[in-house]
Enzyme design. Sequence first.
Site, PDB file in Angstrom:
ATOM      1  N   PHE A   1       0.868  -1.172   0.000  1.00 26.44           N
ATOM      2  CA  PHE A   1       0.000   0.000   0.000  1.00 26.44           C
ATOM      3  C   PHE A   1       0.902   1.218   0.000  1.00 26.44           C
ATOM      4  CE2 PHE A   1      -3.423   2.648   1.933  1.00 26.44           C
ATOM      5  CZ  PHE A   1      -4.425   2.302   1.052  1.00 26.44           C
TER       6      PHE A   1
ATOM      7  N   ALA B   1      -4.348  -4.723   0.858  1.00 25.61           N
ATOM      8  CA  ALA B   1      -4.268  -6.183   1.001  1.00 25.61           C
ATOM      9  C   ALA B   1      -5.482  -6.760   1.717  1.00 25.61           C
ATOM     10  CB  ALA B   1      -3.009  -6.555   1.773  1.00 25.61           C
TER      11      ALA B   1
ATOM     12  N   ALA C   1       2.345  -4.514   8.028  1.00 22.88           N
ATOM     13  CA  ALA C   1       2.263  -3.727   9.263  1.00 22.88           C
ATOM     14  C   ALA C   1       1.374  -2.544   8.951  1.00 22.88           C
ATOM     15  CB  ALA C   1       3.645  -3.252   9.698  1.00 22.88           C
TER      16      ALA C   1
ATOM     17  N   TYR D   1       5.086  -3.947  24.693  1.00 21.06           N
ATOM     18  CA  TYR D   1       4.896  -4.717  23.467  1.00 21.06           C
ATOM     19  C   TYR D   1       4.168  -6.047  23.709  1.00 21.06           C
ATOM     20  CZ  TYR D   1       5.338  -6.134  18.704  1.00 21.06           C
ATOM     21  OH  TYR D   1       5.013  -6.500  17.433  1.00 21.06           O
TER      22      TYR D   1
HETATM   23  P1  NAD Z   1       7.027  -1.894   7.382  1.00 21.73           P
HETATM   24  O1  NAD Z   1       6.201  -0.752   7.853  1.00 21.73           O
HETATM   25  O2  NAD Z   1       8.423  -1.629   6.984  1.00 21.73           O
HETATM   26  O3  NAD Z   1       6.297  -2.612   6.129  1.00 21.73           O
HETATM   27  C1  NAD Z   1       4.917  -2.826   6.134  1.00 21.73           C
HETATM   28  C2  NAD Z   1       4.461  -3.282   4.785  1.00 21.73           C
HETATM   29  O4  NAD Z   1       3.046  -3.472   4.830  1.00 21.73           O
HETATM   30  C3  NAD Z   1       4.722  -2.284   3.648  1.00 21.73           C
HETATM   31  O5  NAD Z   1       5.077  -2.990   2.492  1.00 21.73           O
HETATM   32  C4  NAD Z   1       3.357  -1.627   3.432  1.00 21.73           C
HETATM   33  O6  NAD Z   1       3.139  -1.120   2.125  1.00 21.73           O
HETATM   34  C5  NAD Z   1       2.464  -2.822   3.698  1.00 21.73           C
HETATM   35  N1  NAD Z   1       1.086  -2.457   4.011  1.00 21.73           N
HETATM   36  C6  NAD Z   1       0.615  -1.739   5.073  1.00 21.73           C
HETATM   37  N2  NAD Z   1      -0.730  -1.649   5.002  1.00 21.73           N
HETATM   38  C7  NAD Z   1      -1.115  -2.307   3.871  1.00 21.73           C
HETATM   39  C8  NAD Z   1      -2.356  -2.554   3.254  1.00 21.73           C
HETATM   40  N3  NAD Z   1      -3.514  -2.147   3.784  1.00 21.73           N
HETATM   41  N4  NAD Z   1      -2.347  -3.257   2.086  1.00 21.73           N
HETATM   42  C9  NAD Z   1      -1.191  -3.679   1.523  1.00 21.73           C
HETATM   43  N5  NAD Z   1       0.011  -3.494   2.087  1.00 21.73           N
HETATM   44  C10 NAD Z   1       0.048  -2.798   3.241  1.00 21.73           C
HETATM   45  O7  NAD Z   1       6.915  -2.993   8.540  1.00 21.73           O
HETATM   46  P2  NAD Z   1       7.975  -4.047   9.137  1.00 21.73           P
HETATM   47  O8  NAD Z   1       8.626  -3.425  10.306  1.00 21.73           O
HETATM   48  O9  NAD Z   1       8.777  -4.665   8.072  1.00 21.73           O
HETATM   49  O10 NAD Z   1       6.949  -5.133   9.733  1.00 21.73           O
HETATM   50  C11 NAD Z   1       6.517  -6.255   8.993  1.00 21.73           C
HETATM   51  C12 NAD Z   1       6.094  -7.357   9.955  1.00 21.73           C
HETATM   52  O11 NAD Z   1       7.239  -7.758  10.741  1.00 21.73           O
HETATM   53  C13 NAD Z   1       5.023  -6.898  10.952  1.00 21.73           C
HETATM   54  O12 NAD Z   1       4.141  -7.959  11.204  1.00 21.73           O
HETATM   55  C14 NAD Z   1       5.846  -6.602  12.212  1.00 21.73           C
HETATM   56  O13 NAD Z   1       5.088  -6.708  13.401  1.00 21.73           O
HETATM   57  C15 NAD Z   1       6.887  -7.709  12.122  1.00 21.73           C
HETATM   58  N6  NAD Z   1       8.094  -7.460  12.918  1.00 21.73           N
HETATM   59  C16 NAD Z   1       8.741  -6.264  12.852  1.00 21.73           C
HETATM   60  C17 NAD Z   1       9.851  -6.041  13.652  1.00 21.73           C
HETATM   61  C18 NAD Z   1      10.577  -4.715  13.623  1.00 21.73           C
HETATM   62  O14 NAD Z   1      11.451  -4.495  14.480  1.00 21.73           O
HETATM   63  N7  NAD Z   1      10.295  -3.841  12.656  1.00 21.73           N
HETATM   64  C19 NAD Z   1      10.326  -7.066  14.496  1.00 21.73           C
HETATM   65  C20 NAD Z   1       9.672  -8.297  14.488  1.00 21.73           C
HETATM   66  C21 NAD Z   1       8.551  -8.483  13.705  1.00 21.73           C
END
Ligand code: NAD
Length: 402
Positions: A73, A111, A139, A234
């Site tokens: 998105f 999504a 996310a 968290y």
């Molecule tokens: P990010 O914000 O970098 O990426 C999020 C992605 O989701 C992007 O590609 C965005 O375009 C997409 N997105 C958001 N809303 C959307 C929608 N409605 N439709 C389509 N796409 C959509 O996030 P991230 O930090 O990479 O997190 C990804 C996953 O990893 C999450 O579940 C998060 O909880 C998990 N996670 C993150 C961390 C961290 O430290 N960042 C640690 C462990 C787990």
Amino acid sequence: MIIRPSIRNNFFTNAHPEGCKITLENQINEAKQQEPFDGPKNVLIIGGSSGYGLASRISLAYGSNANTVNVSFESAPRGKRTGSAGFWNNVFFQHFAKETGNIHKDFLGDAFSPETKELVLNYVKDTFDGLDLIVYSLASGVRKNFNTGETVRSSIKSLGEPVVGTTIDIASMTAYELEVLPASEQEVKDTVYVMGGSDWADWVHTFGEAGVLNQGFKTIAYTYIGGPTTENIYRRGSLGQAKEDLEAHAYQMNQKLQEQYNGEALISSSKAVVSKASVFIPQLPIYCACLFDVMKERKIHETILEHKYRLFKDMVYGEQRIIDNKGRIRLDHLEMDPSVQEDVTNRMEHVTKENLFSLQGTKDFIHEFFQINGFNIDSIDYEADVDIDEYVTKYVPKDLQI
Ligand code: NAD
């Protein structure tokens, strides 16, 4: 136009295309230095435009020579708007990944919507011989309920008691106390709806019903567990409830996938990295700063790309899985090592609002925060004029020009 960082409420409202190009190419170069592995051929990534989803996409496209379809998105440039970093990441991924000779496709859309699922499904049916892997790395702070038309919001709140923690205001480079209040029952429910596992399960169900999942099909989503200094906000907060739900969906899907495809639904607990959301979680920037320092000093720090590459090469498709008693892949085992956590906790006790900015880990955190939006790249002159139209003409595929 001149593109300098524009930050509002800790959120970048712009991105620098050349900076995104360089950051993206750096990640691809990191992947090329790793050993290839036998992995999936056809992969769908939900949320593959930034963070863990993007690192997963690059790891799979370069490490296992996979075709990739990404749903994200993101906003395209329009008028004075530069377009989001994720938009440019998609564009430059497509640009560089032509060299793989494989198919890489992007869908810009919500999504959560049934229309997006239908569109992607039809594309996959028409293009591939079935899917081998779905990575769910979304996310989001909001999810529209397409049955009721209601917009549901997630919240970063505690359960039971308020939690106060320090965070960073990126625009003014100051530290301040952020208090989060306990979530109401409804807020927990809403957070679970947005960030839990139901949409992940919908994707897998939609593709399963359509008969496009291959034998040995796998699906994976990313959770976070974290240590004692972040648990109140968290894991024991509203987001933690959503992660519990995500993990429960993995468990349910796993049984079905095993029976039907000899497949798997997996959860990987990944380490804390810098993402768009990091600064909205009290204590997390301080925790990350101390963690980065500790892990770098111990030479166990991994970049986001190295982390995800190791996940797929060693743990999802390799023989070196580390699993906990709940069946979760513990890719975060280096972060969660008790002596690392102890060291981080001790350091956090000595962090004050005054000395925070002198920590190398804080400098690295802020540096990365800028870089994910294409800023703070040494070779770029941020005072120079950027012709966005030229970037669009040269790099943006026709189907992303919306
Ligand atoms: P990010 O914000 O970098 O990426 C999020 C992605 O989701 C992007 O590609 C965005 O375009 C997409 N997105 C958001 N809303 C959307 C929608 N409605 N439709 C389509 N796409 C959509 O996030 P991230 O930090 O990479 O997190 C990804 C996953 O990893 C999450 O579940 C998060 O909880 C998990 N996670 C993150 C961390 C961290 O430290 N960042 C640690 C462990 C787990």
